[in-house]
Design an enzyme around this catalytic site. Structure first.
Site, PDB file in Angstrom:
ATOM      1  N   ASP A  66       0.848  -1.165   0.107  1.00 43.78           N
ATOM      2  CA  ASP A  66      -0.026  -0.020  -0.134  1.00 43.78           C
ATOM      3  C   ASP A  66       0.783   1.374   0.026  1.00 43.78           C
ATOM      4  O   ASP A  66       2.094   1.130   0.309  1.00 43.78           O
ATOM      5  CB  ASP A  66      -1.019   0.126   1.419  1.00 43.78           C
ATOM      6  N   ASN A 134      -7.267  -2.638  14.488  1.00 38.90           N
ATOM      7  CA  ASN A 134      -8.545  -2.918  13.969  1.00 38.90           C
ATOM      8  C   ASN A 134      -8.648  -4.141  13.061  1.00 38.90           C
ATOM      9  O   ASN A 134      -9.787  -4.377  12.716  1.00 38.90           O
ATOM     10  CB  ASN A 134      -9.240  -1.872  13.323  1.00 38.90           C
ATOM     11  N   HIS A 136      -7.000  -4.805  10.296  1.00 40.06           N
ATOM     12  CA  HIS A 136      -6.651  -4.409   8.945  1.00 40.06           C
ATOM     13  C   HIS A 136      -5.319  -5.353   8.563  1.00 40.06           C
ATOM     14  O   HIS A 136      -4.451  -5.528   9.254  1.00 40.06           O
ATOM     15  CB  HIS A 136      -6.757  -2.895   8.503  1.00 40.06           C
ATOM     16  N   GLU A 141      -9.655  -2.217   5.466  1.00 40.19           N
ATOM     17  CA  GLU A 141     -10.109  -1.763   6.616  1.00 40.19           C
ATOM     18  C   GLU A 141     -11.483  -2.622   6.924  1.00 40.19           C
ATOM     19  O   GLU A 141     -12.062  -3.084   6.176  1.00 40.19           O
ATOM     20  CB  GLU A 141     -10.328  -0.422   6.504  1.00 40.19           C
TER      21      GLU A 141
HETATM   22  P1  PGA Z   1       2.220  -1.288  12.891  1.00 45.67           P
HETATM   23  O1  PGA Z   1       1.463  -1.487  11.710  1.00 45.67           O
HETATM   24  O2  PGA Z   1       3.410  -2.476  12.466  1.00 45.67           O
HETATM   25  O3  PGA Z   1       2.900  -0.009  12.928  1.00 45.67           O
HETATM   26  O4  PGA Z   1       1.694  -1.744  14.152  1.00 45.67           O
HETATM   27  C1  PGA Z   1       0.770  -2.699  11.264  1.00 45.67           C
HETATM   28  C2  PGA Z   1      -0.367  -2.400  10.444  1.00 45.67           C
HETATM   29  O5  PGA Z   1      -1.130  -1.299  10.485  1.00 45.67           O
HETATM   30  O6  PGA Z   1      -0.686  -3.352   9.593  1.00 45.67           O
END
Ligand code: PGA
Length: 241
Positions: A66, A134, A136, A141
């Protein structure tokens, strides 16, 4: 699913890097699906160490999950800049073999189609994933529906809040991103999901142990036949292992 629990993120990163090494050395033209975020940093550190010890990555192609919409590749918080800082600048992967969506494309629909074509042309051997609090994966999302291919997504309030730590303040966090869809993720031959810390413990339990739910996008990984979940003791603490 194969679930492995390590004492520290650093130990876990070394294990994950060794899985990547196996893919890189066993394929003629390995394609690595890569992720950004705090979680993957120990993995990239360990992988850079392997390259410094002689692992050849000149034949590797990479595809990231992404990119934020509106951030140019040279913006310090763009995911292209993250990848340059933590991996690409430290190993010998040719720049033209590293792919991310273009967050400043003038025609975003065309950019999604372009990225789908890049994915079709370079089937992913192994996809690295983090997980949002959450649930994702990439920027897919929680929603009523999950989208199969590359698409533009409105980031959830929770994601914006979580990612504000990388910006001066929450206002600066882009509100949209381009993300690979769930079908592209599931088409990777092998998947590694990494999660560290107590704040990820409950979503890891929901993603792995409840049924498949579109409001926990990572739970769709239960459909894939070759997923390794790499955790530390904190993120594994709600699992009954
Ligand atoms: P993080 O993010 O590694 O900074 O916790 C993971 C994600 O949002 O996929």
């Amino acid at each position: 699913m194969n679930i492995r629990v390590f004492r520290t993120p650093s130990d876990a990163g070394i294990y994950a890097a060794s899985i990547l090494e196996r893919v890189v050395t066993s394929k003629e033209r390995p394609v690595l699906g890569l992720a950004t975020g705090g979680t993957v940093i120990p993995l990239y550190e360990a992988f850079v160490n392997l390259v410094r010890c002689g692992l050849d990555v000149s034949h590797v192609t990479t595809l990231n999950l992404d990119e934020y919409i509106g951030l140019a590749p040279d913006h310090p918080q763009s995911y292209r800049a993250f990848m340059n800082e933590h991996l690409f600048s430290k190993v010998g992967i040719p720049a033209e073999s590293t792919h991310l969506p273009n967050g400043i494309a003038s025609d975003l629909a065309a950019e999604c189609e372009r990225y789908n074509a890049v994915i079709r042309k370079n089937p992913i051997d192994i996809q690295i994933l983090g997980i949002g609090v959450n649930g994702h994966i990439g920027f897919n999302e929680p929603s009523h529906t999950l989208i199969t291919g590359t698409h533009v997504v409105n980031l959830s309030a929770e994601t914006i809040k979580m990612n504000a730590r990388f910006f001066q303040n929450e206002e600066e966090v882009p509100r949209q991103a381009i993300t690979m869809g769930v079908q592209s993720i599931l088409q990777a031959k092998q998947i590694i999901l990494l999660a560290f810390g107590e704040h990820k413990a409950e979503i890891i339990r929901e993603a792995l142990k409840d049924g498949i739910r579109t409001d926990v996008p990572a739970s769709i990984l239960q459909l894939h036949k070759d997923v390794t979940v790499i955790l530390d003791e904190q993120s594994a603490s709600h699992l009954d292992l």
